[in-house]
Write a protein that holds these residues in place. Structure first.
Motif, PDB file in Angstrom:
ATOM      1  N   THR A 177       0.819  -1.216   0.000  1.00 22.44           N
ATOM      2  CA  THR A 177       0.000   0.000   0.000  1.00 22.44           C
ATOM      3  C   THR A 177       0.850   1.262   0.000  1.00 22.44           C
ATOM      4  OG1 THR A 177      -0.120  -0.075   2.411  1.00 22.44           O
ATOM      5  CG2 THR A 177      -1.926  -1.116   1.184  1.00 22.44           C
ATOM      6  N   SER A 178       2.163   1.088   0.017  1.00 22.11           N
ATOM      7  CA  SER A 178       3.053   2.248  -0.009  1.00 22.11           C
ATOM      8  C   SER A 178       4.219   1.959  -0.934  1.00 22.11           C
ATOM      9  CB  SER A 178       3.571   2.556   1.406  1.00 22.11           C
ATOM     10  OG  SER A 178       4.311   1.463   1.891  1.00 22.11           O
ATOM     11  N   CYS A 179       5.060   2.942  -1.132  1.00 18.86           N
ATOM     12  CA  CYS A 179       6.228   2.761  -1.988  1.00 18.86           C
ATOM     13  C   CYS A 179       7.188   1.744  -1.366  1.00 18.86           C
ATOM     14  CB  CYS A 179       6.954   4.085  -2.188  1.00 18.86           C
ATOM     15  SG  CYS A 179       6.029   5.232  -3.223  1.00 18.86           S
ATOM     16  N   ILE A 180       7.858   0.999  -2.234  1.00 21.16           N
ATOM     17  CA  ILE A 180       8.815  -0.016  -1.802  1.00 21.16           C
ATOM     18  C   ILE A 180      10.207   0.406  -2.260  1.00 21.16           C
ATOM     19  CG2 ILE A 180       9.482  -2.422  -1.939  1.00 21.16           C
ATOM     20  CD1 ILE A 180       6.718  -3.127  -2.787  1.00 21.16           C
ATOM     21  N   CYS A 181      11.171   0.215  -1.411  1.00 24.58           N
ATOM     22  CA  CYS A 181      12.549   0.527  -1.773  1.00 24.58           C
ATOM     23  C   CYS A 181      13.323  -0.763  -2.017  1.00 24.58           C
ATOM     24  CB  CYS A 181      13.208   1.380  -0.696  1.00 24.58           C
ATOM     25  SG  CYS A 181      12.419   2.990  -0.496  1.00 24.58           S
ATOM     26  N   GLY A 182      14.035  -1.235  -1.051  1.00 24.41           N
ATOM     27  CA  GLY A 182      14.897  -2.399  -1.212  1.00 24.41           C
ATOM     28  C   GLY A 182      14.191  -3.732  -1.266  1.00 24.41           C
ATOM     29  N   GLU A 183      12.925  -3.778  -0.872  1.00 30.11           N
ATOM     30  CA  GLU A 183      12.198  -5.047  -0.814  1.00 30.11           C
ATOM     31  C   GLU A 183      12.110  -5.751  -2.158  1.00 30.11           C
ATOM     32  OE1 GLU A 183       8.372  -5.231   1.296  1.00 30.11           O
ATOM     33  OE2 GLU A 183       8.918  -3.265   2.081  1.00 30.11           O
ATOM     34  N   ILE A 184      12.051  -5.002  -3.228  1.00 28.18           N
ATOM     35  CA  ILE A 184      11.887  -5.611  -4.553  1.00 28.18           C
ATOM     36  C   ILE A 184      13.056  -6.524  -4.843  1.00 28.18           C
ATOM     37  CG2 ILE A 184      11.671  -5.174  -7.026  1.00 28.18           C
ATOM     38  CD1 ILE A 184      10.363  -2.491  -6.273  1.00 28.18           C
ATOM     39  N   VAL A 185      14.259  -6.062  -4.586  1.00 28.93           N
ATOM     40  CA  VAL A 185      15.455  -6.870  -4.849  1.00 28.93           C
ATOM     41  C   VAL A 185      15.461  -8.106  -3.960  1.00 28.93           C
ATOM     42  CG1 VAL A 185      17.979  -6.878  -4.770  1.00 28.93           C
ATOM     43  CG2 VAL A 185      16.776  -4.878  -5.625  1.00 28.93           C
ATOM     44  N   GLU A 186      14.979  -7.967  -2.731  1.00 24.32           N
ATOM     45  CA  GLU A 186      14.975  -9.087  -1.790  1.00 24.32           C
ATOM     46  C   GLU A 186      14.039 -10.210  -2.212  1.00 24.32           C
ATOM     47  OE1 GLU A 186      14.119  -7.415   2.043  1.00 24.32           O
ATOM     48  OE2 GLU A 186      15.829  -6.056   1.932  1.00 24.32           O
ATOM     49  N   VAL A 187      12.930  -9.893  -2.855  1.00 25.77           N
ATOM     50  CA  VAL A 187      11.955 -10.925  -3.231  1.00 25.77           C
ATOM     51  C   VAL A 187      12.163 -11.462  -4.644  1.00 25.77           C
ATOM     52  CG1 VAL A 187      10.212 -10.061  -1.645  1.00 25.77           C
ATOM     53  CG2 VAL A 187      10.201  -9.275  -4.012  1.00 25.77           C
ATOM     54  N   MET A 188      13.016 -10.834  -5.410  1.00 23.59           N
ATOM     55  CA  MET A 188      13.262 -11.275  -6.781  1.00 23.59           C
ATOM     56  C   MET A 188      14.500 -12.172  -6.835  1.00 23.59           C
ATOM     57  SD  MET A 188      10.847  -9.878  -8.602  1.00 23.59           S
ATOM     58  CE  MET A 188      11.483 -10.175 -10.221  1.00 23.59           C
ATOM     59  N   PRO A 189      14.450 -13.251  -7.621  1.00 20.89           N
ATOM     60  CA  PRO A 189      15.617 -14.136  -7.735  1.00 20.89           C
ATOM     61  C   PRO A 189      16.623 -13.624  -8.777  1.00 20.89           C
ATOM     62  CG  PRO A 189      13.819 -15.040  -8.994  1.00 20.89           C
ATOM     63  CD  PRO A 189      13.288 -13.781  -8.324  1.00 20.89           C
ATOM     64  N   LEU A 190      16.853 -12.320  -8.766  1.00 17.23           N
ATOM     65  CA  LEU A 190      17.727 -11.694  -9.753  1.00 17.23           C
ATOM     66  C   LEU A 190      18.713 -10.767  -9.061  1.00 17.23           C
ATOM     67  CD1 LEU A 190      14.913 -10.629 -12.253  1.00 17.23           C
ATOM     68  CD2 LEU A 190      16.441 -12.583 -12.517  1.00 17.23           C
ATOM     69  N   ALA A 191      19.783 -10.466  -9.753  1.00 16.14           N
ATOM     70  CA  ALA A 191      20.767  -9.524  -9.235  1.00 16.14           C
ATOM     71  C   ALA A 191      20.154  -8.129  -9.145  1.00 16.14           C
ATOM     72  CB  ALA A 191      21.995  -9.497 -10.142  1.00 16.14           C
ATOM     73  N   GLN A 192      20.681  -7.329  -8.244  1.00 15.99           N
ATOM     74  CA  GLN A 192      20.183  -5.964  -8.043  1.00 15.99           C
ATOM     75  C   GLN A 192      20.237  -5.160  -9.331  1.00 15.99           C
ATOM     76  OE1 GLN A 192      22.178  -2.864  -7.891  1.00 15.99           O
ATOM     77  NE2 GLN A 192      20.246  -1.769  -7.656  1.00 15.99           N
TER      78      GLN A 192
END
Length: 111
Positions: A39-54
């Motif tokens: 429900t709000s903006c996401i910062c670092g969480e996207i990289v944490e949940v994706m099985p890909l490099a930053q």
């Protein structure tokens, strides 16, 4: 002088193609789904949940932002992202209109 072939298509066709290119990768679809769960903006969480490099995630975020499907804000050393709901609704409407149009005109005994 070279002609821009893209200009020969209707604005809606160009917008739909742009959106389709943006969601044509499963990682970008997963990013949109991840952002949609919050429900709000996401910062670092996207990289944490994706099985890909930053760096790969950053490139996918750039593609989505360039297409207008997400918004991003820079907060210090990192960027935060959220969905651009108006453009997502436009994309949904364009996709629905596209499929409605081609299925309504399809012959019932199509090959």
């Amino acid at each position: 002088m070279a002609l821009n072939k893209k200009a020969k298509f209707a604005t809606d066709q160009n917008r739909l193609a742009s959106y389709a290119r943006a969601i044509a990768h499963p990682a970008r679809v997963a990013i949109l789904q991840t952002l949609g769960e919050k429900t709000s903006c996401i910062c670092g969480e996207i990289v944490e949940v994706m099985p890909l490099a930053q760096s790969t995630v950053s490139q996918h975020l750039k593609e989505l932002k360039d297409a207008g499907l997400i918004k991003g804000e820079i907060e210090g050393p990192r960027s935060c992202y959220c969905l651009h709901y108006e453009n997502l609704k436009e994309m949904a409407g364009l996709l629905q209109g596209f499929f409605d149009e081609i299925t309504e005109t399809a012959p019932h005994d199509a090959c």
